[in-house]
Design a protein around this motif. Structure first.
Motif, PDB file in Angstrom:
ATOM      1  N   LEU A  36     -16.193 -20.425  18.443  1.00 44.24           N
ATOM      2  CA  LEU A  36     -14.883 -19.964  17.979  1.00 44.24           C
ATOM      3  C   LEU A  36     -14.679 -18.491  18.309  1.00 44.24           C
ATOM      4  O   LEU A  36     -13.593 -18.094  18.738  1.00 44.24           O
ATOM      5  CB  LEU A  36     -14.737 -20.190  16.469  1.00 44.24           C
ATOM      6  N   ALA A  37     -15.701 -17.678  18.124  1.00 41.51           N
ATOM      7  CA  ALA A  37     -15.571 -16.250  18.420  1.00 41.51           C
ATOM      8  C   ALA A  37     -15.172 -16.026  19.876  1.00 41.51           C
ATOM      9  O   ALA A  37     -14.242 -15.265  20.177  1.00 41.51           O
ATOM     10  CB  ALA A  37     -16.884 -15.532  18.111  1.00 41.51           C
ATOM     11  N   TYR A  38     -15.860 -16.708  20.792  1.00 42.69           N
ATOM     12  CA  TYR A  38     -15.539 -16.525  22.205  1.00 42.69           C
ATOM     13  C   TYR A  38     -14.170 -17.115  22.548  1.00 42.69           C
ATOM     14  O   TYR A  38     -13.440 -16.561  23.382  1.00 42.69           O
ATOM     15  CB  TYR A  38     -16.626 -17.137  23.077  1.00 42.69           C
ATOM     16  N   ASP A  39     -13.812 -18.209  21.896  1.00 42.41           N
ATOM     17  CA  ASP A  39     -12.490 -18.796  22.115  1.00 42.41           C
ATOM     18  C   ASP A  39     -11.384 -17.847  21.648  1.00 42.41           C
ATOM     19  O   ASP A  39     -10.327 -17.743  22.283  1.00 42.41           O
ATOM     20  CB  ASP A  39     -12.364 -20.118  21.365  1.00 42.41           C
ATOM     21  N   ILE A  40     -11.614 -17.181  20.518  1.00 36.59           N
ATOM     22  CA  ILE A  40     -10.642 -16.201  20.015  1.00 36.59           C
ATOM     23  C   ILE A  40     -10.432 -15.100  21.044  1.00 36.59           C
ATOM     24  O   ILE A  40      -9.298 -14.742  21.386  1.00 36.59           O
ATOM     25  CB  ILE A  40     -11.115 -15.615  18.673  1.00 36.59           C
ATOM     26  N   LEU A  41     -11.523 -14.555  21.544  1.00 32.40           N
ATOM     27  CA  LEU A  41     -11.427 -13.467  22.514  1.00 32.40           C
ATOM     28  C   LEU A  41     -10.754 -13.934  23.802  1.00 32.40           C
ATOM     29  O   LEU A  41      -9.949 -13.214  24.397  1.00 32.40           O
ATOM     30  CB  LEU A  41     -12.815 -12.906  22.812  1.00 32.40           C
ATOM     31  N   GLU A  42     -11.075 -15.144  24.233  1.00 32.07           N
ATOM     32  CA  GLU A  42     -10.466 -15.684  25.453  1.00 32.07           C
ATOM     33  C   GLU A  42      -8.957 -15.840  25.285  1.00 32.07           C
ATOM     34  O   GLU A  42      -8.188 -15.499  26.190  1.00 32.07           O
ATOM     35  CB  GLU A  42     -11.101 -17.034  25.786  1.00 32.07           C
TER      36      GLU A  42
ATOM     37  N   LEU B 136      -2.722 -10.481  23.816  1.00 37.19           N
ATOM     38  CA  LEU B 136      -2.325 -10.254  22.428  1.00 37.19           C
ATOM     39  C   LEU B 136      -2.855  -8.920  21.908  1.00 37.19           C
ATOM     40  O   LEU B 136      -3.961  -8.501  22.259  1.00 37.19           O
ATOM     41  CB  LEU B 136      -2.858 -11.388  21.531  1.00 37.19           C
ATOM     42  N   ASP B 137      -2.059  -8.281  21.085  1.00 36.11           N
ATOM     43  CA  ASP B 137      -2.441  -7.018  20.448  1.00 36.11           C
ATOM     44  C   ASP B 137      -3.029  -7.339  19.076  1.00 36.11           C
ATOM     45  O   ASP B 137      -2.324  -7.370  18.069  1.00 36.11           O
ATOM     46  CB  ASP B 137      -1.212  -6.114  20.318  1.00 36.11           C
ATOM     47  N   ILE B 138      -4.335  -7.615  19.046  1.00 37.12           N
ATOM     48  CA  ILE B 138      -5.029  -7.956  17.800  1.00 37.12           C
ATOM     49  C   ILE B 138      -6.369  -7.217  17.776  1.00 37.12           C
ATOM     50  O   ILE B 138      -7.234  -7.469  18.613  1.00 37.12           O
ATOM     51  CB  ILE B 138      -5.299  -9.466  17.669  1.00 37.12           C
ATOM     52  N   PRO B 139      -6.584  -6.310  16.822  1.00 32.44           N
ATOM     53  CA  PRO B 139      -7.890  -5.652  16.705  1.00 32.44           C
ATOM     54  C   PRO B 139      -8.966  -6.672  16.308  1.00 32.44           C
ATOM     55  O   PRO B 139      -8.666  -7.687  15.673  1.00 32.44           O
ATOM     56  CB  PRO B 139      -7.677  -4.627  15.586  1.00 32.44           C
ATOM     57  N   VAL B 140     -10.211  -6.396  16.678  1.00 36.54           N
ATOM     58  CA  VAL B 140     -11.316  -7.304  16.349  1.00 36.54           C
ATOM     59  C   VAL B 140     -12.383  -6.570  15.554  1.00 36.54           C
ATOM     60  O   VAL B 140     -12.575  -5.358  15.703  1.00 36.54           O
ATOM     61  CB  VAL B 140     -11.934  -7.927  17.615  1.00 36.54           C
TER      62      VAL B 140
ATOM     63  N   ARG C 131     -16.656  -3.363  23.207  1.00 42.14           N
ATOM     64  CA  ARG C 131     -15.756  -3.137  24.342  1.00 42.14           C
ATOM     65  C   ARG C 131     -14.306  -3.028  23.889  1.00 42.14           C
ATOM     66  O   ARG C 131     -13.505  -2.321  24.504  1.00 42.14           O
ATOM     67  CB  ARG C 131     -15.908  -4.284  25.353  1.00 42.14           C
ATOM     68  N   ARG C 132     -13.989  -3.681  22.766  1.00 39.69           N
ATOM     69  CA  ARG C 132     -12.625  -3.706  22.245  1.00 39.69           C
ATOM     70  C   ARG C 132     -12.422  -2.694  21.118  1.00 39.69           C
ATOM     71  O   ARG C 132     -11.452  -2.772  20.377  1.00 39.69           O
ATOM     72  CB  ARG C 132     -12.295  -5.121  21.771  1.00 39.69           C
ATOM     73  N   ASN C 133     -13.369  -1.745  21.005  1.00 37.72           N
ATOM     74  CA  ASN C 133     -13.271  -0.690  19.987  1.00 37.72           C
ATOM     75  C   ASN C 133     -13.174  -1.260  18.580  1.00 37.72           C
ATOM     76  O   ASN C 133     -12.399  -0.789  17.744  1.00 37.72           O
ATOM     77  CB  ASN C 133     -12.072   0.224  20.269  1.00 37.72           C
ATOM     78  N   GLY C 134     -13.971  -2.285  18.300  1.00 33.85           N
ATOM     79  CA  GLY C 134     -13.974  -2.923  16.993  1.00 33.85           C
ATOM     80  C   GLY C 134     -14.958  -2.301  16.027  1.00 33.85           C
ATOM     81  O   GLY C 134     -15.543  -1.243  16.293  1.00 33.85           O
ATOM     82  N   LEU C 135     -15.143  -2.968  14.888  1.00 34.71           N
ATOM     83  CA  LEU C 135     -16.054  -2.508  13.842  1.00 34.71           C
ATOM     84  C   LEU C 135     -17.081  -3.582  13.537  1.00 34.71           C
ATOM     85  O   LEU C 135     -16.793  -4.777  13.635  1.00 34.71           O
ATOM     86  CB  LEU C 135     -15.288  -2.220  12.539  1.00 34.71           C
ATOM     87  N   ILE C 136     -18.274  -3.146  13.114  1.00 33.23           N
ATOM     88  CA  ILE C 136     -19.327  -4.063  12.677  1.00 33.23           C
ATOM     89  C   ILE C 136     -19.887  -3.535  11.360  1.00 33.23           C
ATOM     90  O   ILE C 136     -20.501  -2.466  11.326  1.00 33.23           O
ATOM     91  CB  ILE C 136     -20.450  -4.184  13.728  1.00 33.23           C
ATOM     92  N   GLY C 137     -19.647  -4.263  10.275  1.00 31.20           N
ATOM     93  CA  GLY C 137     -20.095  -3.834   8.952  1.00 31.20           C
ATOM     94  C   GLY C 137     -21.440  -4.438   8.581  1.00 31.20           C
ATOM     95  O   GLY C 137     -21.589  -5.662   8.552  1.00 31.20           O
ATOM     96  N   MET C 138     -22.419  -3.588   8.284  1.00 30.00           N
ATOM     97  CA  MET C 138     -23.754  -4.048   7.946  1.00 30.00           C
ATOM     98  C   MET C 138     -23.769  -4.744   6.586  1.00 30.00           C
ATOM     99  O   MET C 138     -23.314  -4.207   5.573  1.00 30.00           O
ATOM    100  CB  MET C 138     -24.739  -2.876   7.927  1.00 30.00           C
TER     101      MET C 138
END
Length: 337
Positions: free
Chosen positions: A188-194, A201-205, A232-239
């Motif tokens: 699903l994650a890769y499908d969303i990005l694809e 689409l203008d959607i932050p990740v 690559r998409r300037n997203g966030l990763i919360g620990m």
């Protein structure tokens, strides 16, 4: 003026389940430090300047009513005489970072919260609009939770995106709401990005509360390829602070995940997504203890982590982890066009 010590840094955290606790547990109160790690006293003690409050539901009949109760709980917290204030724009965020109170913003953990499995998608979008109106702003939406729903597959599935999932992404275009990858299947994650790329689409990740699978193999943690796409998409990763997602036997594992992030290109993306929730629910008894002692609640965990890392990270890196990466992400996606 001296720079703040690690223990004094403001904190932004991307995920907690205080709203679920307040709506789901009989006799629950926002001040009960014994039952939930994100109680208001703990948030104050931990110097939380912005806490994201998740609106969560399972995918089952009545999911939208359950989520609605949580959006109402958010409104009650905002209207109550307590230490919480809503944050919906860059100016309010800046004020929260400098104030003595804790800011809060809502997020949706599982799109079943606004759309039942058997109702028209258009009606679900109307419920989403009403939910956003009730809480003033939604920071991110997770399509799924652990299992599959009408939008796609959750963490413990291999299912990808559905037609409804693509339509949800189309709906989110340009609305300044991030799509959250913390509860997607890898597919699903890769499908969303694809789909985002295909339709421009203008959607932050982001991944609001996920660690690194390269450090600890778990379906809730991010595979390396997905980490790189988020970066690559300037997203966030919360620990995430849950023992199950760190390393079930190693109390020092939180530092391994954070060091891994800094060593592998995530310096401008890594932040906190502690994932504090009601810990005495018997249905989760096999996962006890949920948190290692030093990560038990917000009042102690962030300062513990930052103090332990101050010999390994620069002051600027500690600031990025504590609040700056999240702050810059929010300011970017909330900026007036």
């Amino acid at each position: 003026m001296n720079s703040p010590t690690p223990a004094q840094l403001p904190i932004i955290d991307l995920h907690c389940d205080l709203l679920v606790y307040l709506t789901d547990v009989p006799g629950s109160t926002q001040d009960n430090m014994e039952e939930i790690g994100c109680s208001l006293p703990s948030l104050t003690q931990g110097n939380l300047k912005l806490q994201v409050m998740a609106i969560y539901c399972a995918t089952e009949p009545g999911s939208t009513d359950y989520a609605k109760k949580q959006s109402e709980a958010f409104k009650l917290l905002a209207e109550s005489d307590n230490c919480l204030t809503t944050v919906t724009n860059p100016q309010e965020l800046q004020q929260a970072l400098q104030s003595d109170t804790t800011g809060m913003v809502a997020a949706i953990e599982n799109a079943s919260g606004f759309c039942e499995e058997n109702e028209p998608l258009e009606d679900g979008f109307k419920k989403l609009e009403k939910m956003i109106e009730d809480v003033d702003r939604v920071l991110y939406i997770s399509m799924t939770h652990s299992l599959a729903n009408r939008f796609g597959g959750g963490n413990y599935t291999t299912q990808g995106i559905t037609r409804d999932g693509k339509m949800l992404l189309d709906y989110m275009h340009g609305r300044r709401i991030a799509i959250d990858m913390s509860h997607t299947s890898d597919t699903l994650a890769y499908d969303i990005l694809e789909h985002i790329d295909k339709e421009n689409l203008d959607i932050p990740v982001m991944a609001s509360h996920s660690n690194f699978r390269q450090v600890w193999e778990h379906a809730r943690n991010l595979p390396t390829e997905l980490v790189q796409e988020i970066l690559r998409r300037n997203g966030l990763i919360g620990m995430n602070f849950l023992r199950s997602f760190l390393n079930t036997d190693n109390p020092e594992a939180i530092f391994e995940h954070i060091r891994h992030g800094f060593a592998n290109g995530a310096e401008d993306a890594i932040c906190f997504g502690a994932d504090y929730f009601y810990t005495t629910d018997e249905k989760y008894a096999d996962q006890q203890p949920f948190y290692f002692p030093d990560l038990l609640h917000a009042g102690v965990s962030y300062s513990y982590i930052l103090k332990e890392l101050q010999q390994q990270l620069t002051k600027e890196q500690l600031q990025k982890l504590a609040y700056k990466n999240a702050q810059q992400f929010f300011e970017r996606i909330w900026a007036t066009p």
